[in-house]
Write a protein that holds these residues in place. Sequence first.
Motif, short mmCIF file in Angstrom:
data_model
loop_
_atom_site.label_atom_id
_atom_site.label_comp_id
_atom_site.label_asym_id
_atom_site.label_seq_id
_atom_site.Cartn_x
_atom_site.Cartn_y
_atom_site.Cartn_z
N ALA A 167 9.90 14.58 5.70
CA ALA A 167 10.94 14.30 5.52
C ALA A 167 9.68 13.23 4.94
CB ALA A 167 11.54 13.64 6.72
N VAL A 168 10.54 12.50 4.67
CA VAL A 168 10.01 10.67 3.48
C VAL A 168 9.40 9.68 4.20
CG1 VAL A 168 11.09 8.57 2.61
CG2 VAL A 168 11.33 10.98 1.57
N ASP A 169 10.81 9.77 5.82
CA ASP A 169 9.67 8.66 7.11
C ASP A 169 9.00 8.78 8.11
OD1 ASP A 169 11.57 10.69 8.32
OD2 ASP A 169 12.42 9.39 9.48
N SER A 170 8.90 10.24 7.89
CA SER A 170 7.26 10.77 8.44
C SER A 170 6.12 10.74 7.53
CB SER A 170 7.46 12.24 9.11
OG SER A 170 8.87 12.42 9.88
N ILE A 171 6.29 10.78 6.16
CA ILE A 171 5.20 10.43 5.72
C ILE A 171 4.50 9.43 5.81
CG2 ILE A 171 4.48 10.35 3.19
CD1 ILE A 171 6.00 13.56 2.79
N VAL A 172 5.66 8.17 5.87
CA VAL A 172 5.96 7.05 5.61
C VAL A 172 5.18 6.40 6.91
CG1 VAL A 172 6.46 4.75 5.87
CG2 VAL A 172 7.59 6.21 3.72
N GLU A 183 1.09 -1.11 0.37
CA GLU A 183 -0.40 0.18 -0.13
C GLU A 183 0.64 1.55 -0.18
OE1 GLU A 183 -3.91 0.30 0.24
OE2 GLU A 183 -3.12 -1.50 -1.24
N LEU A 184 1.77 1.22 0.68
CA LEU A 184 3.35 2.36 0.96
C LEU A 184 3.21 2.52 -0.35
CD1 LEU A 184 4.51 1.84 4.15
CD2 LEU A 184 3.04 4.03 3.76
N GLN A 185 3.67 1.87 -0.96
CA GLN A 185 4.16 2.18 -2.22
C GLN A 185 3.56 2.85 -3.52
OE1 GLN A 185 5.23 -2.13 -4.17
NE2 GLN A 185 7.01 -2.26 -2.82
N LYS A 186 2.05 2.84 -3.13
CA LYS A 186 0.91 3.57 -4.27
C LYS A 186 1.16 4.72 -3.83
CE LYS A 186 -2.49 0.33 -4.13
NZ LYS A 186 -4.19 -0.54 -3.26
N LEU A 187 2.27 5.53 -3.15
CA LEU A 187 2.69 7.16 -2.65
C LEU A 187 3.45 7.02 -3.34
CD1 LEU A 187 3.45 7.84 1.53
CD2 LEU A 187 0.87 7.72 -0.74
N ASP A 188 4.30 8.27 -4.23
CA ASP A 188 4.43 8.48 -5.42
C ASP A 188 6.20 8.34 -4.15
OD1 ASP A 188 6.36 9.09 -7.20
OD2 ASP A 188 5.64 11.49 -7.86
N LEU A 189 6.47 8.45 -3.35
CA LEU A 189 7.88 8.83 -2.08
C LEU A 189 8.84 6.88 -2.63
CD1 LEU A 189 6.38 8.92 1.23
CD2 LEU A 189 7.31 10.98 -0.80
N HIS A 190 10.54 7.68 -2.86
CA HIS A 190 11.23 6.89 -2.78
C HIS A 190 12.23 6.66 -2.70
CE1 HIS A 190 9.28 6.31 -6.74
NE2 HIS A 190 8.99 7.20 -7.27
#
Length: 179
Positions: free
Chosen positions: A115-120, A19-26
Motif C-alpha cells: 500500500a502507498v502508506d507502507s511504501i512511503v 524526496e518522496l515526491q520523486k516516487l511515482d506515487l500519488h
Amino acid sequence: MNLGAMVDLGVEGEYLEGELQKLDLHGYHLKIYKAARKGITGTKVDVLLDDRHHGHHSHHHDHRNLSDIRRIIEESALNDRVKSWSMEIFMKVAEAEAKVHGKGINEVHFHEVGAVDSIVDIVGAAICRDVLVVDTILCSPIEVGSGFVNCAHGRLPVPAPATAEILKNVPIRSDGAPC
C-alpha cells in the motif's frame, strides 16, 4: 514512529516530502506535527491517503508484487543509496512472506506492505538514513507486542508470521507493556 524520530534527529520535513515526491506515487500527503503521549513529546509523521484513493480503486494498488515495488523505486529520481536500501527492506519482507506462504519471492503479493502508506514509510526511512549519514543502527530488544491483528490474511497472532520470520535471531521481548 520511525519517520517522526528521524525528523526529530534533524531530517527536515520539507526535504523528506520533496524526496518522496520523486516516487511515482500519488494520492497521499504527509502530516508532520508535534504530539504528546503519556507526557512524552515527539514528532509524528502520518501518511494520509486522499479520499479518492479509498475504496475499490485503491484495492488494486494495495496488492503489489516485488516487481511492482522494484519498478516504482528504480524508475524514481531517488539516489542510488536510497534505492538500494529501500529494495533491501522490501527483499527482506518478500523473503519472509515467501517462506511463510510457501511461494517464491516473485509470487508474493504485498498487501499492507504494498500500500502507498507502507511504501512511503519504507522509502522514507531510507531517505532519512541517507540524509543523516547513518552507517550503523543499534537498538535494544524490540517490543513485538502480543494479541492478534486483523489483516488481508485474516486474524493473525502478534507478531505476525512474516514479522516473526524477519526478527529471527534478533533480540525481542513481549511483555505486553501498553503503548
